[in-house]
Design a protein around this motif. Sequence first.
Motif, PDB file in Angstrom:
ATOM      1  N   LEU A  68       0.832  -1.203   0.000  1.00 52.71           N
ATOM      2  CA  LEU A  68       0.000   0.000   0.000  1.00 52.71           C
ATOM      3  C   LEU A  68       0.868   1.255   0.000  1.00 52.71           C
ATOM      4  CD1 LEU A  68      -2.618  -1.034   2.721  1.00 52.71           C
ATOM      5  CD2 LEU A  68      -3.024  -0.935   0.256  1.00 52.71           C
ATOM      6  N   LYS A  69       0.325   2.332  -0.558  1.00 48.32           N
ATOM      7  CA  LYS A  69       1.007   3.624  -0.548  1.00 48.32           C
ATOM      8  C   LYS A  69       0.708   4.348   0.763  1.00 48.32           C
ATOM      9  CE  LYS A  69       2.536   3.271  -4.796  1.00 48.32           C
ATOM     10  NZ  LYS A  69       3.980   3.119  -5.075  1.00 48.32           N
ATOM     11  N   ALA A  70       1.757   4.969   1.335  1.00 48.67           N
ATOM     12  CA  ALA A  70       1.563   5.652   2.610  1.00 48.67           C
ATOM     13  C   ALA A  70       2.706   6.623   2.880  1.00 48.67           C
ATOM     14  CB  ALA A  70       1.456   4.625   3.741  1.00 48.67           C
ATOM     15  N   LYS A  71       2.562   7.371   3.969  1.00 52.36           N
ATOM     16  CA  LYS A  71       3.623   8.280   4.439  1.00 52.36           C
ATOM     17  C   LYS A  71       3.985   7.855   5.859  1.00 52.36           C
ATOM     18  CE  LYS A  71       3.719  12.627   3.345  1.00 52.36           C
ATOM     19  NZ  LYS A  71       3.446  14.092   3.229  1.00 52.36           N
ATOM     20  N   ILE A 154       2.144   5.824  10.722  1.00 52.83           N
ATOM     21  CA  ILE A 154       1.959   5.725   9.275  1.00 52.83           C
ATOM     22  C   ILE A 154       0.597   6.295   8.909  1.00 52.83           C
ATOM     23  CG2 ILE A 154       0.936   3.399   9.294  1.00 52.83           C
ATOM     24  CD1 ILE A 154       2.668   2.837   6.771  1.00 52.83           C
ATOM     25  N   ARG A 155       0.559   7.047   7.801  1.00 54.17           N
ATOM     26  CA  ARG A 155      -0.689   7.686   7.367  1.00 54.17           C
ATOM     27  C   ARG A 155      -1.007   7.275   5.940  1.00 54.17           C
ATOM     28  NH1 ARG A 155      -0.727  14.009   7.483  1.00 54.17           N
ATOM     29  NH2 ARG A 155       0.297  13.751   5.471  1.00 54.17           N
ATOM     30  N   PHE A 156      -2.244   6.835   5.733  1.00 55.00           N
ATOM     31  CA  PHE A 156      -2.685   6.371   4.421  1.00 55.00           C
ATOM     32  C   PHE A 156      -3.602   7.403   3.768  1.00 55.00           C
ATOM     33  CE2 PHE A 156      -1.565   2.609   6.790  1.00 55.00           C
ATOM     34  CZ  PHE A 156      -0.870   1.838   5.860  1.00 55.00           C
ATOM     35  N   CYS A 162      -5.972   2.179   5.791  1.00 53.80           N
ATOM     36  CA  CYS A 162      -5.431   2.127   7.147  1.00 53.80           C
ATOM     37  C   CYS A 162      -6.016   0.940   7.914  1.00 53.80           C
ATOM     38  CB  CYS A 162      -5.730   3.427   7.888  1.00 53.80           C
ATOM     39  SG  CYS A 162      -5.005   3.515   9.542  1.00 53.80           S
ATOM     40  N   LYS A 163      -7.284   0.697   7.754  1.00 54.13           N
ATOM     41  CA  LYS A 163      -7.949  -0.419   8.421  1.00 54.13           C
ATOM     42  C   LYS A 163      -7.410  -1.752   7.906  1.00 54.13           C
ATOM     43  CE  LYS A 163     -12.531  -2.337   9.347  1.00 54.13           C
ATOM     44  NZ  LYS A 163     -13.988  -2.233   9.064  1.00 54.13           N
ATOM     45  N   ILE A 164      -7.218  -1.850   6.587  1.00 54.81           N
ATOM     46  CA  ILE A 164      -6.681  -3.080   5.985  1.00 54.81           C
ATOM     47  C   ILE A 164      -5.290  -3.375   6.530  1.00 54.81           C
ATOM     48  CG2 ILE A 164      -5.849  -4.096   3.830  1.00 54.81           C
ATOM     49  CD1 ILE A 164      -8.107  -2.603   2.397  1.00 54.81           C
TER      50      ILE A 164
END
Length: 229
Positions: A68-71, A154-156, A162-164
């Motif tokens: 997944l993409k995230a920061k 981590i922030r989605f 985020c839940k996944i």
Amino acid sequence: MAIADPVMNIEEEEEVVAAAAGEEEEAEVVAAAAGEEEDTGAEVAPIVRLEEVAVPTGEEDEDVLLDLKAKLYRFDKDGNQWKERGTGSVKLLKHKVTGKVRLVMRQSKTLKICANHLVIATTKMQEHVGNEKSCVWHATDFSDGELKEELFCIRFGSIENCKIFREKVEEIAESLSNEEEKEESKEASSAADLLDNLTVSETKTEEKSTVSEPKETKEAESKEEKSST
């Protein structure tokens, strides 16, 4: 006053038009020839031939469970603030042989690793206060080349992602915890069986010594009788 001959005028005009048409055709021919010279269709071989080189990522022996993409952020204890580690792809990778799962995140442009640690039984994800797209957790991280205790956030891009992510990590941690409990139960059972075997063997040894005791007593008595006579 002389009157112009209309026939002569028409012939002159035709000659002018024909001359102009000839010049245009000649210009087109020259342009076409120039174009053919510029684009011949020939392929020019490069002076240096570059071959594709496979660059190992260290993930060849692992299966991707999640991507997944995230920061990502890490908490700076000295400055008492969150610091950005990078934006990119966070993965959960399972080793094909050992079955161990690790969390790896690389920056999107430089591919620099900004998180690299195992997901263990005690790994626990918590929702970041006030932001349903973020979650935080503690980990022993190795992204900087040495093991360090880190607090990550981590922030989605969406609450769903985020839940996944959180549920998948918790699922893996719970599975590992159950396996550890089973192993501990097996070890305890094996220890109990070993203790029972030792107790039984000790009991049998005591019984043997008790049975052989009267024989030794009789032999001693017979020796005493012989010596007295």
